[in-house]
Design an enzyme around this catalytic site. Structure first.
Site, PDB file in Angstrom:
ATOM      1  N   ASP A  12       0.831  -1.209   0.000  1.00 36.83           N
ATOM      2  CA  ASP A  12       0.000   0.000   0.000  1.00 36.83           C
ATOM      3  C   ASP A  12       0.867   1.261   0.000  1.00 36.83           C
ATOM      4  OD1 ASP A  12      -2.365   1.403  -0.012  1.00 36.83           O
ATOM      5  OD2 ASP A  12      -2.736   1.201   2.132  1.00 36.83           O
ATOM      6  N   HIS A  29       2.919   3.630  -8.912  1.00 37.81           N
ATOM      7  CA  HIS A  29       2.682   2.232  -9.283  1.00 37.81           C
ATOM      8  C   HIS A  29       3.857   1.659 -10.073  1.00 37.81           C
ATOM      9  CE1 HIS A  29      -1.196   2.572  -7.544  1.00 37.81           C
ATOM     10  NE2 HIS A  29      -1.747   3.284  -8.510  1.00 37.81           N
ATOM     11  N   LEU A 123      11.366 -19.919  -5.260  1.00 39.88           N
ATOM     12  CA  LEU A 123      10.373 -19.041  -4.617  1.00 39.88           C
ATOM     13  C   LEU A 123       9.053 -19.062  -5.379  1.00 39.88           C
ATOM     14  CD1 LEU A 123       9.832 -16.595  -2.545  1.00 39.88           C
ATOM     15  CD2 LEU A 123      10.313 -15.140  -4.523  1.00 39.88           C
TER      16      LEU A 123
HETATM   17  C1  IPE Z   1      -5.335  -2.683  -0.613  1.00 39.59           C
HETATM   18  O1  IPE Z   1      -5.002  -1.334  -0.674  1.00 39.59           O
HETATM   19  C2  IPE Z   1      -5.224  -3.295  -1.978  1.00 39.59           C
HETATM   20  C3  IPE Z   1      -3.879  -3.410  -2.535  1.00 39.59           C
HETATM   21  C4  IPE Z   1      -2.757  -3.086  -1.931  1.00 39.59           C
HETATM   22  C5  IPE Z   1      -3.802  -3.973  -3.841  1.00 39.59           C
HETATM   23  P1  IPE Z   1      -6.121  -0.207  -0.872  1.00 39.59           P
HETATM   24  O2  IPE Z   1      -5.374   1.079  -0.910  1.00 39.59           O
HETATM   25  O3  IPE Z   1      -6.977  -0.527  -2.015  1.00 39.59           O
HETATM   26  O4  IPE Z   1      -6.963  -0.360   0.466  1.00 39.59           O
HETATM   27  P2  IPE Z   1      -7.930   0.675   1.202  1.00 39.59           P
HETATM   28  O5  IPE Z   1      -8.886   1.191   0.174  1.00 39.59           O
HETATM   29  O6  IPE Z   1      -7.059   1.772   1.728  1.00 39.59           O
HETATM   30  O7  IPE Z   1      -8.550  -0.125   2.287  1.00 39.59           O
HETATM   31  C1  IPE Z   2      -1.263   0.358  -3.465  1.00 37.96           C
HETATM   32  O1  IPE Z   2      -1.069   1.727  -3.383  1.00 37.96           O
HETATM   33  C2  IPE Z   2      -1.465  -0.126  -4.882  1.00 37.96           C
HETATM   34  C3  IPE Z   2      -2.850  -0.462  -5.222  1.00 37.96           C
HETATM   35  C4  IPE Z   2      -3.838  -0.555  -4.378  1.00 37.96           C
HETATM   36  C5  IPE Z   2      -3.143  -0.740  -6.613  1.00 37.96           C
HETATM   37  P1  IPE Z   2      -2.285   2.745  -3.444  1.00 37.96           P
HETATM   38  O2  IPE Z   2      -2.565   3.053  -4.870  1.00 37.96           O
HETATM   39  O3  IPE Z   2      -3.428   2.254  -2.656  1.00 37.96           O
HETATM   40  O4  IPE Z   2      -1.651   4.013  -2.758  1.00 37.96           O
HETATM   41  P2  IPE Z   2      -2.350   4.954  -1.682  1.00 37.96           P
HETATM   42  O5  IPE Z   2      -2.782   4.065  -0.572  1.00 37.96           O
HETATM   43  O6  IPE Z   2      -3.492   5.628  -2.367  1.00 37.96           O
HETATM   44  O7  IPE Z   2      -1.261   5.885  -1.286  1.00 37.96           O
HETATM   45 MG    MG Z   3      -3.978   2.417  -0.715  1.00 36.34          MG
END
Ligand code: IPE
Ligand code: IPE
Ligand code: MG
Length: 234
Positions: A12, A29, A123
């Protein structure tokens, strides 16, 4: 050192990391995808056998079509850059999620990565793409019901029997779940599989999650006292 065979990570914070640098969320990303390679190699070298990464959830479709479109194109970029190296290291790629709901081109790239690495024994690099744990369990329940109706499964299976219907059927339970970026929630990830996992929430965003941070997480894990409902050994 306590053994961590199966490490799961909620990757995240890509978007916030990018914003903090004055860049678009998609830039986060891209760096995040590169970090999958770095951490997979580090995890392998640290003796992890299964690394299960949350890349795109069943809820992430709510994001802008630009962001979703960008993420859907990332696997092609990622595997073009790193697949050969993964094959050389003996990594086996497994993609978990409802893949037939992905764009056809994304699905194809993911199928190819699984196919090319199918015989590898190193892995297990598991990437969850259009994955949601509630969806996984619902699909499993439906598949089991169908097997019962068709006389292929008995009525009244136990937990081990039910696990065979999950997308993680080939993997041991999660030992350690790490979430980056400070959020204290599970966000529909591996709900069944983390029943007895140790949980760690780190402040670093996924692009900032270095092999040293991983080592810190594993060191903390090794201090945990896992009891699995039993009594502490003294
Ligand atoms: C969880 O992160 C999903 C991934 C890391 C792929 P999100 O950013 O989508 O989760 P919420 O919305 O903060 O719970
Ligand atoms: C995790 O990072 C990747 C995905 C959920 C695809 P986020 O895109 O959720 O990044 P934040 O949480 O908005 O910073
Ligand atoms: Mg996120």
């Amino acid at each position: 050192m306590k053994e961590c065979r199966h490490l799961a990570i909620i990757m995240d914070g890509n978007g916030r990391w990018a914003k903090a640098q004055g860049k678009p969320r998609t830039a986060g990303h891209l760096v995040g995808a590169d970090n999958v390679r770095t951490i997979a190699i580090a995890a392998d070298e640290l003796g992890i056998e299964y690394l299960t990464l949350y890349a795109f959830s069943t809820e992430n479709w709510k994001r802008s079509s630009d962001e979703v479109g960008y993420i859907m194109k990332l696997p092609a970029v990622f595997f073009k850059k790193y697949m050969q190296e993964f094959l050389d290291r003996g990594f086996r790629m497994n993609i978990l999620g409802e893949l037939d709901r992905l764009p056809a081109s994304t699905h194809k790239v993911l199928d190819e990565a699984m196919e090319e690495s199918r015989n590898n024994t190193g892995l297990n690099l598991n990437i969850c793409m259009n994955y949601g744990s509630q969806r996984e369990i619902t699909l499993a329940a439906n598949a089991y019901a169908k097997d019962v109706l068709e006389g292929k499964a008995p009525l009244g299976i136990d937990e081990a029997g039910f696990e065979k219907y999950l997308m993680t059927k080939d993997f041991p339970p999660v030992d350690l779940l790490v979430r980056t970026s400070g959020e204290l929630r599970i966000s529909n990830y591996l709900l069944w599989q983390i029943a007895y996992a140790e949980l760690e929430f780190v402040p670093e965003s996924w692009p900032e999650f270095t092999p040293d941070v991983l080592k810190r997480c594993l060191a903390e894990f090794s201090e945990r006292d896992r009891r699995f409902g039993g009594v502490k050994n003294v």
